[in-house]
Scaffold this motif. Sequence first.
Motif, short mmCIF file in Angstrom:
data_model
loop_
_atom_site.label_atom_id
_atom_site.label_comp_id
_atom_site.label_asym_id
_atom_site.label_seq_id
_atom_site.Cartn_x
_atom_site.Cartn_y
_atom_site.Cartn_z
N ALA A 286 11.42 -0.05 8.82
CA ALA A 286 12.19 1.19 8.98
C ALA A 286 11.52 2.20 8.00
O ALA A 286 11.61 3.32 8.30
CB ALA A 286 13.60 0.90 8.44
N HIS A 287 11.16 1.73 6.81
CA HIS A 287 10.59 2.80 5.94
C HIS A 287 9.26 3.22 6.35
O HIS A 287 9.05 4.46 6.27
CB HIS A 287 10.43 2.12 4.49
CG HIS A 287 10.22 2.91 3.42
ND1 HIS A 287 10.14 2.73 2.09
CD2 HIS A 287 10.28 4.57 3.27
CE1 HIS A 287 10.13 3.62 1.30
NE2 HIS A 287 10.39 4.72 1.95
N LEU A 288 8.31 2.35 7.04
CA LEU A 288 7.04 2.90 7.62
C LEU A 288 7.39 3.72 8.76
O LEU A 288 6.57 4.76 8.85
CB LEU A 288 6.30 1.76 7.92
CG LEU A 288 4.66 1.97 7.92
CD1 LEU A 288 4.40 2.38 6.56
CD2 LEU A 288 4.14 0.63 8.21
N GLU A 289 8.26 3.37 9.22
CA GLU A 289 8.60 4.33 10.73
C GLU A 289 9.00 5.58 10.04
O GLU A 289 8.73 6.68 10.83
CB GLU A 289 9.67 3.80 11.53
CG GLU A 289 10.35 4.51 12.86
CD GLU A 289 11.54 4.02 13.24
OE1 GLU A 289 11.69 4.31 14.43
OE2 GLU A 289 12.27 3.35 12.60
N SER A 312 3.63 -7.38 8.41
CA SER A 312 3.05 -7.17 7.13
C SER A 312 3.38 -8.62 6.30
O SER A 312 2.79 -8.83 5.34
CB SER A 312 3.20 -6.00 6.25
OG SER A 312 4.77 -6.02 5.87
N LEU A 313 4.63 -9.16 6.67
CA LEU A 313 4.94 -10.27 6.27
C LEU A 313 4.62 -11.88 6.95
O LEU A 313 4.96 -12.80 6.60
CB LEU A 313 6.48 -10.46 5.68
CG LEU A 313 6.91 -9.49 4.74
CD1 LEU A 313 8.10 -9.11 4.68
CD2 LEU A 313 6.37 -9.75 3.32
N GLU A 348 -2.12 3.46 3.77
CA GLU A 348 -1.69 4.17 2.49
C GLU A 348 -0.15 3.89 2.66
O GLU A 348 0.44 3.80 1.51
CB GLU A 348 -2.37 5.12 2.64
CG GLU A 348 -3.89 5.31 2.32
CD GLU A 348 -4.56 6.56 2.31
OE1 GLU A 348 -3.70 7.62 2.06
OE2 GLU A 348 -5.72 6.58 1.88
N LEU A 349 0.45 4.38 3.70
CA LEU A 349 1.85 4.28 3.79
C LEU A 349 2.31 2.74 3.67
O LEU A 349 3.37 2.63 3.02
CB LEU A 349 2.34 5.09 5.23
CG LEU A 349 1.92 6.47 5.28
CD1 LEU A 349 2.70 6.98 6.47
CD2 LEU A 349 2.52 7.17 4.17
N GLU A 354 5.41 -1.02 -0.19
CA GLU A 354 5.41 -2.10 -0.86
C GLU A 354 5.34 -1.84 -2.52
O GLU A 354 5.46 -2.80 -3.05
CB GLU A 354 4.15 -2.97 -0.57
CG GLU A 354 3.98 -3.43 1.08
CD GLU A 354 2.64 -4.00 1.17
OE1 GLU A 354 2.59 -4.99 2.14
OE2 GLU A 354 1.55 -3.27 0.74
N ALA A 355 4.90 -0.84 -2.90
CA ALA A 355 4.79 -0.57 -4.45
C ALA A 355 6.22 -0.53 -5.03
O ALA A 355 7.31 -0.47 -4.66
CB ALA A 355 4.40 0.70 -4.45
N ARG A 356 6.24 -1.36 -6.14
CA ARG A 356 7.30 -1.71 -7.04
C ARG A 356 7.77 -0.08 -7.48
O ARG A 356 8.93 -0.10 -7.95
CB ARG A 356 6.95 -2.56 -8.07
CG ARG A 356 8.10 -2.64 -9.30
CD ARG A 356 7.77 -3.73 -10.14
NE ARG A 356 7.89 -5.12 -9.44
CZ ARG A 356 7.80 -6.32 -10.00
NH1 ARG A 356 7.63 -6.57 -11.22
NH2 ARG A 356 7.92 -7.41 -9.27
#
Length: 391
Positions: A286-289, A312-313, A348-349, A354-356
């Motif tokens: 949902a975030h990537l969308e 991605s998982l 990149e998105l 995924e970034a903390r």
Amino acid sequence: MASNDSLLFPLVNMDAVANMQNAWVALCLRVQAADGDTGAALHSLFGEPDLLAAIAPLNCILMLASPAVLDAALLARMPVARVSFAFEAGALQDDDGRKRVAALHESGYRILVDGALAPGVSAPVGVTAVACDFTDSEPQSRVLPLVFGPHLAHGVDSAARHAQCARVGYEWFSGAYALHPAPNPAPHDGSSRKRLMTLLGLLARDAETRELEALLKQDPALSYHLLKLANSAAFAHSTAITSFGQAISVLGRRQLQRWLQLLLYARQQADGLPNPLLPIAALRAAHLEALCKLNGGGRDEQDLAFMTGVFSLLDLLLGMPMAEIVGELNLPPNAANALLARSGPLGELLAMTEARQVSAAMLEHAALTPRQWLGSQLHAYHWAIQVSRNL
């Protein structure tokens, strides 16, 4: 051109908190004030009308260095039923800090002390639970016996650390532990994995409904979850859905693709607990969308971004190298590059989701404002919370 107000809006780090049953119970929130003024940053954040509504029914645990930044006007925006506070232990050892905590407790707020108090210093009146960061350390002893809990272990980044924290009395956990599971000595069911890969391939190429239906009939677990979803509160109907054809009709083609992608993670685990990867996959998707949409992507691009987030998982879910998975699925180059190397605009998105912790420089590179980033986070968490409750 972004407004100055939008650029000064704080960055917000959100971390899901799960209980011993792998169910999300709260979100930890940390603010990064653009100008160092934490109080002003909190006023901006809690002035957003969608904040608490988006994460409902979860509450938030606001991680703060000190209670001193909480003025009356700010507390008026923080309902006691939805907001708890975790204050660093060092700020609760003087009279002022202890009085502020007592007053917050008297008002009805739940308070956690984050970290260890100095030797000989008792927990302030009003502290009801312990929080501790285990990013670089393991628990040495049991949590304080005089407070009630549930106690929060954050920075829990492996299954082994999760087990250590649980043994000494922590009941709530946040961190990347779901992404670093304990080794599974049991061999993977080859026929089941083959069916999964076939289904993933069908989903990736937008196959005909009859092909999906034929494969679903071969997988009782996945079939069960699909029918359960179609009959859930998310798709309220007056009559029960009893066939795959009905389920496909009820969900609609586009929603079916998305829910099936996520249902891959909903298979029952050997210990009977929900798969902790499921809400993370939903969150990334949902975030990537949302980020793709903010960058001007059309409907097809948004669908591909969603799928990339879910996939991605897959290496963790299937116990296979991502290169092997991508090769078998014959994905479009932009999705393949994103999954294999986090390269290209989509990659990149994905790396940002995924970034903390996301920096202002990362947002600037992606042509996003902090306010837009918060909106995309809230959209993603809202979706992931609903997925967790319906699967």
